[in-house]
Design a protein around this motif. Sequence first.
Motif, PDB file in Angstrom:
ATOM      1  N   LEU A   1       0.851  -1.192   0.000  1.00  0.00           N
ATOM      2  CA  LEU A   1       0.000   0.000   0.000  1.00  0.00           C
ATOM      3  C   LEU A   1       0.885   1.241   0.000  1.00  0.00           C
ATOM      4  O   LEU A   1       2.008   1.200   0.490  1.00  0.00           O
ATOM      5  CB  LEU A   1      -0.905  -0.002   1.232  1.00  0.00           C
ATOM      6  CG  LEU A   1      -1.824  -1.214   1.352  1.00  0.00           C
ATOM      7  CD1 LEU A   1      -2.677  -1.101   2.605  1.00  0.00           C
ATOM      8  CD2 LEU A   1      -2.710  -1.339   0.128  1.00  0.00           C
ATOM      9  N   TYR A   2       0.348   2.328  -0.524  1.00  0.00           N
ATOM     10  CA  TYR A   2       1.109   3.584  -0.517  1.00  0.00           C
ATOM     11  C   TYR A   2       0.936   4.228   0.850  1.00  0.00           C
ATOM     12  O   TYR A   2      -0.148   4.697   1.182  1.00  0.00           O
ATOM     13  CB  TYR A   2       0.616   4.504  -1.635  1.00  0.00           C
ATOM     14  CG  TYR A   2       0.551   3.802  -2.972  1.00  0.00           C
ATOM     15  CD1 TYR A   2       1.693   3.214  -3.523  1.00  0.00           C
ATOM     16  CD2 TYR A   2      -0.637   3.702  -3.672  1.00  0.00           C
ATOM     17  CE1 TYR A   2       1.640   2.554  -4.731  1.00  0.00           C
ATOM     18  CE2 TYR A   2      -0.695   3.043  -4.889  1.00  0.00           C
ATOM     19  CZ  TYR A   2       0.443   2.471  -5.414  1.00  0.00           C
ATOM     20  OH  TYR A   2       0.394   1.813  -6.605  1.00  0.00           O
ATOM     21  N   PRO A   3       1.998   4.258   1.662  1.00  0.00           N
ATOM     22  CA  PRO A   3       1.833   4.666   3.062  1.00  0.00           C
ATOM     23  C   PRO A   3       1.446   6.130   3.220  1.00  0.00           C
ATOM     24  O   PRO A   3       0.892   6.512   4.238  1.00  0.00           O
ATOM     25  CB  PRO A   3       3.211   4.392   3.674  1.00  0.00           C
ATOM     26  CG  PRO A   3       4.153   4.370   2.528  1.00  0.00           C
ATOM     27  CD  PRO A   3       3.377   3.911   1.338  1.00  0.00           C
ATOM     28  N   HIS A   4       1.738   6.946   2.206  1.00  0.00           N
ATOM     29  CA  HIS A   4       1.473   8.373   2.348  1.00  0.00           C
ATOM     30  C   HIS A   4       0.085   8.745   1.855  1.00  0.00           C
ATOM     31  O   HIS A   4      -0.278   9.909   1.860  1.00  0.00           O
ATOM     32  CB  HIS A   4       2.528   9.166   1.585  1.00  0.00           C
ATOM     33  CG  HIS A   4       2.609   8.782   0.136  1.00  0.00           C
ATOM     34  ND1 HIS A   4       3.122   7.571  -0.273  1.00  0.00           N
ATOM     35  CD2 HIS A   4       2.226   9.434  -0.979  1.00  0.00           C
ATOM     36  CE1 HIS A   4       3.061   7.507  -1.595  1.00  0.00           C
ATOM     37  NE2 HIS A   4       2.516   8.613  -2.039  1.00  0.00           N
ATOM     38  N   MET A   5      -0.683   7.747   1.372  1.00  0.00           N
ATOM     39  CA  MET A   5      -2.017   8.068   0.869  1.00  0.00           C
ATOM     40  C   MET A   5      -3.072   7.444   1.784  1.00  0.00           C
ATOM     41  O   MET A   5      -2.843   6.408   2.391  1.00  0.00           O
ATOM     42  CB  MET A   5      -2.203   7.478  -0.529  1.00  0.00           C
ATOM     43  CG  MET A   5      -1.244   8.000  -1.571  1.00  0.00           C
ATOM     44  SD  MET A   5      -1.707   7.290  -3.164  1.00  0.00           S
ATOM     45  CE  MET A   5      -0.222   7.644  -4.114  1.00  0.00           C
TER      46      MET A   5
END
Lengths: 332, 290, 276
Positions: free
Chosen positions: A86-90
Amino acid sequence: MGEIILKGVTKRFGEVEVIPPIDLHINDGEFVVFVGPSGCGKSTLLRLIAGLEDVSGGVVEIDGRNATEAAPAERGLAMVFQSYALYPHMTVKKNIAFPLKMAKLPPEEIEAKVQAAAKVLNLANYLDRRPGQLSGGQRQRVAIGRAIVRNPEAFLFDEPLSNLDAALRVNMRLEISELHQSLKTTMIYVTHDQVEAMTMADKIVVLQAGRIEQVGSPLELYRTPRNRFVAGFIGSPKMNFIEGAEAAKHGAHAIGIRPEHIKVSTSEGAWQGTVGVSEHLGSDTFLHVTTEYGVLNVRAGGEVDLHHGDTVFLSPDMAQLHRFDQQGWALT
Amino acid sequence: MSTQASRTAARLMISPAVLLLLGWMIIPLGMTLWFSLQRYNLLMPGMESFTGFDNYTYFLTDPAFGAAIFNTLALVLGVLTITTVGGLLLALLLDQPFWGQGVVRVLVIAPFFVMPTVSALVWKNMFMNPVNGVFAHLAKSVGLQPYDFLSQSPLASIVLIVSWQWLPFATLILLTALQSLDSEQLEAAEMDGAGPISRFVHVMLPHLARAITVVVLIQTIFLLSTFAEILVTTNGGPGTASTTLTYLVYIQSLLQYDVGTGAAGGIIAVILANIVAIFLMRMIGKNLEA
Amino acid sequence: MARAVSSRRKALVTVIAWTIGLAIFFPILWTAILSFKSEGNAIASPLTVLTTPFTLESYETVQERSNYFGHFWNSVVISLGSTLLALVIAIPAAWAMAFVPGRRTKDLLMWMLSTKMMPAVGVLVPIYLIFRDLGLLDTRTGLVVVLMLMNLPIVVWMLYTYFREIPGEILEAARMDGATLKDELIHVLTPMAVPGIASTLLLNIILAWNEAFWTLNLTAAKAAPLTAFIASYSSPEGLFYAKLSAASTLAIAPILILGWFSQKQLVRGLTFGAVK
């Protein structure tokens, strides 16, 4: 439609051939599981289909098109990674929307699709959270959500349950199976766990050292394994193997008998032995019996009252006996 | 573990950085090499001519050259010794529990952020000045004759100034490394009957080896090119007492406008630095493998 | 390691540590104190100095006489400009090395590091002449370019060590999701690497701010940053301690504050990730 055909697909890393030429036909809507011990090349094969690795030879056809040279994004496949990736910043919402944003869909359509996916996956309350604030199971669902929204030709799963605890794993297994029932999209699922393979697959591909050992439905593999490797790999607890004179009696180099196909008696039977460890699970009892052919695993009823040191007699069910030749091939 | 497409992209992405650095290395170095074989003085334009290795002979036989080599070595080794040993001791001290750890840490690190020209000027004037400096005042207050640091022992004074700038760096890195040491290792050693000294020698020091290597490597890179501290304090003097190789080349080319000899000196500096670099790269290469 | 330390021992360590800490910090502290004194008082003996009144006159003179803020601005432009430029070039390179490593990646990194070992003085003359011919002497553009090249290997190395901690699967997921290389870098990698990129930025601003070989040799007045400006105080006339102190304090204060904030990253950055 998600029909995937591999023709002579090969992968070499430098001089090392990790996957010798493989032919495989995956039908549209099928749930196919690649299973094998770690290092057998199952993940590499999946990555070749995904386009994350180049094939060294052969052709990958997806939906009738030659996709061998296509970039990952052009293949119309979606992938769920072992680490979920998963994209951790989104936020969850942005994660699920990312492939749609990349496809330049209009915002309203993105919103609608994300909401729909969130509803199916029970994520509606978590859309504004970040992956770091979610549990393992929820992350898993977000990863699946990100795959679903694209309406892919096929889903690729790379050991998606290996980071979950045992209880959650059983749940997610069910959820993925249900998802397959409702979407009816092709799914290719990689695992080293033969239980996952048996419970989920329409078709299992057993791999070892990059080679396909056997392809078939779970019960086909269980009933008629083509060789000793498949026989030993599929089924739990593992099949017992006996070599030597006892096998020769049956005209084979080795015979195999599953623990559940051995009858236990305290008075009479074909083979005599002593109980070593007995594992009482309630529903079943697993006995490790020391015999002159080595330790045999036996599955007995839950109420069997046998303990360490007891003498028992074992009788194999002759109809369920598997016979193998010197090379390990099954004799019929 | 990648596709042909991504490898192609990677090559494309990496090329600006590589080409720039390659250009930055090859073009000026090629020019320096060319100049070093010329008679070339900025004060006499149009008089350039090929002289072969005359510049090298001139530079190497200049008595200042030997002095510069000696001074460079003394500076680098002196500062390395002071900062590594001092840094190690200081790191061990700061690793102990005491009141105000955070503040002391900040105080100790501070000199590293002071620009070289400032630290040189502050030391030269406010501390080492034989009339008004703090040291002079201190000497006078106990009835001693003030000592003129920069004329009496210029090189040692510069070593002191540069060490002050680099001590924080060594301390900080060794302290960080020390804090990453698993305390269970020390406790296990203690259970095994190791006293404080053998704990330091057998557990701490091996753990710090990598950090010490790094300190030596990085400092050497920067120390070999020490320039501002010399320019500001002594200008390389008195005589050649504090002239390093870097400074000698600077004098030749930009103060005496003798580009040819300066370039020859530059090439010699590059060759010497490469000898040191090869040695150091081997060391860091081994240590950075993990 | 929860262990009771005798408070006498702790007190002793406290005294020693503070004494050494203050001794190391003293030159900076003393400079700051002198900057608030009049020139006449600044040269008095240390104990007397402390009793004299504070004044801001040195700060006023420094700005009036030598346009301190002009040089300050030069320092800002040069250090920030060179660092940002280096980042733009280094991010793609570090991406390639971290996520598509080849057999020669390690060698390439080592080679980049080795360019830092080339003594600047070896190429001083050619750079000086090239700059003279291109009209770049004493310009901020010229210094931005040189300092960018000076720090590029460190920037690449630092980013490389930070990028390597980002799982490659996430970038592969982006690729599967249809992201182009540009999307991958801008929407996925860069936001994820913000802390690493920020510390790289910070450390390189500090290095560029304090760089004192090229800034001294390639500038005269117009583009001179604070390093060169301060060096002009090395040949003083008459009384000048207070003014020198004021100028020095102004030159180091901003970077000292930045530096204190970046302590942790500093270690990692300057050791190329070898010490964390």
